[in-house]
Design an enzyme around this catalytic site. Sequence first.
Site, PDB file in Angstrom:
ATOM      1  N   HIS A   1       0.842  -1.208   0.000  1.00 15.11           N
ATOM      2  CA  HIS A   1       0.000   0.000   0.000  1.00 15.11           C
ATOM      3  C   HIS A   1       0.875   1.255   0.000  1.00 15.11           C
ATOM      4  CE1 HIS A   1      -4.085   1.725   1.487  1.00 15.11           C
ATOM      5  NE2 HIS A   1      -3.379   2.680   0.937  1.00 15.11           N
TER       6      HIS A   1
ATOM      7  N   LEU B   1       2.508   6.451  -4.987  1.00 14.60           N
ATOM      8  CA  LEU B   1       3.691   6.982  -5.687  1.00 14.60           C
ATOM      9  C   LEU B   1       3.392   8.297  -6.403  1.00 14.60           C
ATOM     10  CD1 LEU B   1       5.394   3.770  -7.167  1.00 14.60           C
ATOM     11  CD2 LEU B   1       6.089   5.107  -5.170  1.00 14.60           C
ATOM     12  N   ARG B   2       2.124   8.631  -6.538  1.00 16.82           N
ATOM     13  CA  ARG B   2       1.671   9.964  -7.024  1.00 16.82           C
ATOM     14  C   ARG B   2       1.891  10.254  -8.505  1.00 16.82           C
ATOM     15  NH1 ARG B   2      -1.603  10.228  -2.882  1.00 16.82           N
ATOM     16  NH2 ARG B   2      -0.788  11.147  -0.980  1.00 16.82           N
TER      17      ARG B   2
ATOM     18  N   ASP C   1      -8.850   2.961  -3.282  1.00 21.32           N
ATOM     19  CA  ASP C   1      -8.278   3.535  -2.054  1.00 21.32           C
ATOM     20  C   ASP C   1      -8.350   5.057  -2.041  1.00 21.32           C
ATOM     21  OD1 ASP C   1      -6.900   3.400   0.474  1.00 21.32           O
ATOM     22  OD2 ASP C   1      -5.229   4.304  -0.581  1.00 21.32           O
TER      23      ASP C   1
ATOM     24  N   HIS D   1     -10.764   0.146   1.011  1.00 23.42           N
ATOM     25  CA  HIS D   1     -10.634   1.310   1.901  1.00 23.42           C
ATOM     26  C   HIS D   1     -12.004   1.423   2.575  1.00 23.42           C
ATOM     27  CE1 HIS D   1      -9.607   5.667   2.802  1.00 23.42           C
ATOM     28  NE2 HIS D   1     -10.918   5.639   2.981  1.00 23.42           N
TER      29      HIS D   1
ATOM     30  N   ASP E   1       0.981   2.639   3.745  1.00 18.59           N
ATOM     31  CA  ASP E   1       0.094   3.721   3.285  1.00 18.59           C
ATOM     32  C   ASP E   1       0.901   5.012   3.103  1.00 18.59           C
ATOM     33  OD1 ASP E   1      -2.095   5.059   2.366  1.00 18.59           O
ATOM     34  OD2 ASP E   1      -3.140   5.177   4.279  1.00 18.59           O
TER      35      ASP E   1
ATOM     36  N   GLY F   1      -2.667  12.187   5.193  1.00 15.71           N
ATOM     37  CA  GLY F   1      -1.586  11.318   4.724  1.00 15.71           C
ATOM     38  C   GLY F   1      -0.302  11.459   5.517  1.00 15.71           C
TER      39      GLY F   1
HETATM   40  O1  DOR Z   1      -4.362   9.406   4.675  1.00 14.74           O
HETATM   41  C1  DOR Z   1      -4.603   8.966   3.558  1.00 14.74           C
HETATM   42  N1  DOR Z   1      -3.997   9.449   2.458  1.00 14.74           N
HETATM   43  N2  DOR Z   1      -5.526   8.002   3.423  1.00 14.74           N
HETATM   44  C2  DOR Z   1      -5.961   7.573   2.217  1.00 14.74           C
HETATM   45  O2  DOR Z   1      -6.791   6.707   2.183  1.00 14.74           O
HETATM   46  C3  DOR Z   1      -5.449   8.205   0.982  1.00 14.74           C
HETATM   47  C4  DOR Z   1      -4.110   8.788   1.207  1.00 14.74           C
HETATM   48  C5  DOR Z   1      -3.680   9.708   0.104  1.00 14.74           C
HETATM   49  O3  DOR Z   1      -3.767   9.315  -1.073  1.00 14.74           O
HETATM   50  O4  DOR Z   1      -3.196  10.813   0.401  1.00 14.74           O
HETATM   51 ZN    ZN Z   2      -6.903   4.243   2.159  1.00 16.78          ZN
END
Ligand code: DOR
Ligand code: ZN
Length: 428
Positions: free
Chosen positions: A61, A64-65, A153, A180, A306, A325
């Site tokens: 999980h 990588l953006r 997700d 998710h 994550d 995040g």
């Molecule tokens: O904190 C989080 N950031 N939870 C998520 O489900 C998505 C992730 C994100 O993509 O920034």
């Molecule tokens: Zn998530």
Amino acid sequence: MKLLIKQGKIVSHRARRTETADILVDQERIVRIGKKIAARDVQQVIDAQGLPVFPGFVDMHTHLREPGYEYKETIQSGCRAAAAGGFTSVCCMPNTNPPLDNQAAVEFVVRRARECGGVNVFPIGAITRGRLGKELSEIGDLKKSGVVGLSDDGSAVVNAELLRRAMEYASMFDLPILCHCEDPDLAAGGVMHEGKISTVLGLKGIPSIAESIIVARDIALAAYTGARVHICHVSCADSVDRIRRAKRQGVAVTAECCPHHFTLTDEAVSGYDTATKVNPPLRTRQDVEAIKKGLRDGTIDCIATDHAPHAAVEKDAEYANAPFGIIGLETAFALVISELVNQDVLTLAQVVEKMAWRPSEILRLGRGSISEGAPADLTIVDPLQEWTIGREHLFSKSANTPFIGRKVRGKVLYTVANGMPVFAAAAG
Ligand code: DOR
Ligand code: ZN
């Protein structure tokens, strides 16, 4: 190239004891494991005397953006962060722009990852087109382009009928659905765990039931369809209980938790540090204990990061407005040693199970163990080394972690992916 790792203590998810041996790597594979292997025509020798050698960690999980949010992270910077954290494989989530909901987007990621030439990147495809929860993606096409699982997700698939169809299709292609779990109405407007502390801080809360109600529904759908369903980032005791019961009843459900959820509680939010803002949110001491119990008794199969990078300008906002995040690739192993192994929650063999073997098994990656013929994905660590997490240890483009300044034990010294050294810790 040929690489020889001398006298490491090989850790496996099966064995109770470690075995001290030399490991000979040729090209991408482990070709020999033996008591003493001569260093003939070898380009590099790594002295691992007394140090545990793990199968390279697999993060199921990671965000990588790329494509779309390269200012937060790129495939290249994310892979460097992974290597620094001892991860030789990462599975990247599809909430990019465009999202990974079609063959071309997935193929782009696979190609970029190959050009970067570091750790393995396995894409996760979106369950629904545009991750909008309205219609299914072309799951067959996604499978062909190389996805190893499906997930929306960032959000749950709210429409149960659609998720049922997704599970049925996913089964036909032997893909797990990674859920998710978050009810958008129960969570609406929330920015941290709903409880005493959110009240004191004057922040809108996200109740635990927002997660566990969807965990319950997704388990029910898994039982009904027979599909392989994996619960992402379990954060609360109620979810752990429901997963435990489902497993006992024979439902094909698996689960992961993240280091921040077994390390921190909602008390960490007290200074309004937006680095603590994450979804699902940091919960209570009781929830942390339930997650640890779930890890120990096998209810929670995997530890995943994550890893969710966000730029400083985005996190530099009022708590309510900052994005959710936490980055996690570089710090996961140290938190696992400090919070789990050193507190007798997990053994090193169980660390292999949760961080390499099980994620690989769930996603059918054919990795996660050290044996002759296996891919040469190896991580050499010093579990005793104490260090303080600093900005200089982060390889991600972003630095949104609440763990900077934290004293931990357990350091990744070398990472070898597909037979190539991809990380060596700075001395000292
Ligand atoms: O904190 C989080 N950031 N939870 C998520 O489900 C998505 C992730 C994100 O993509 O920034
Ligand atoms: Zn998530």
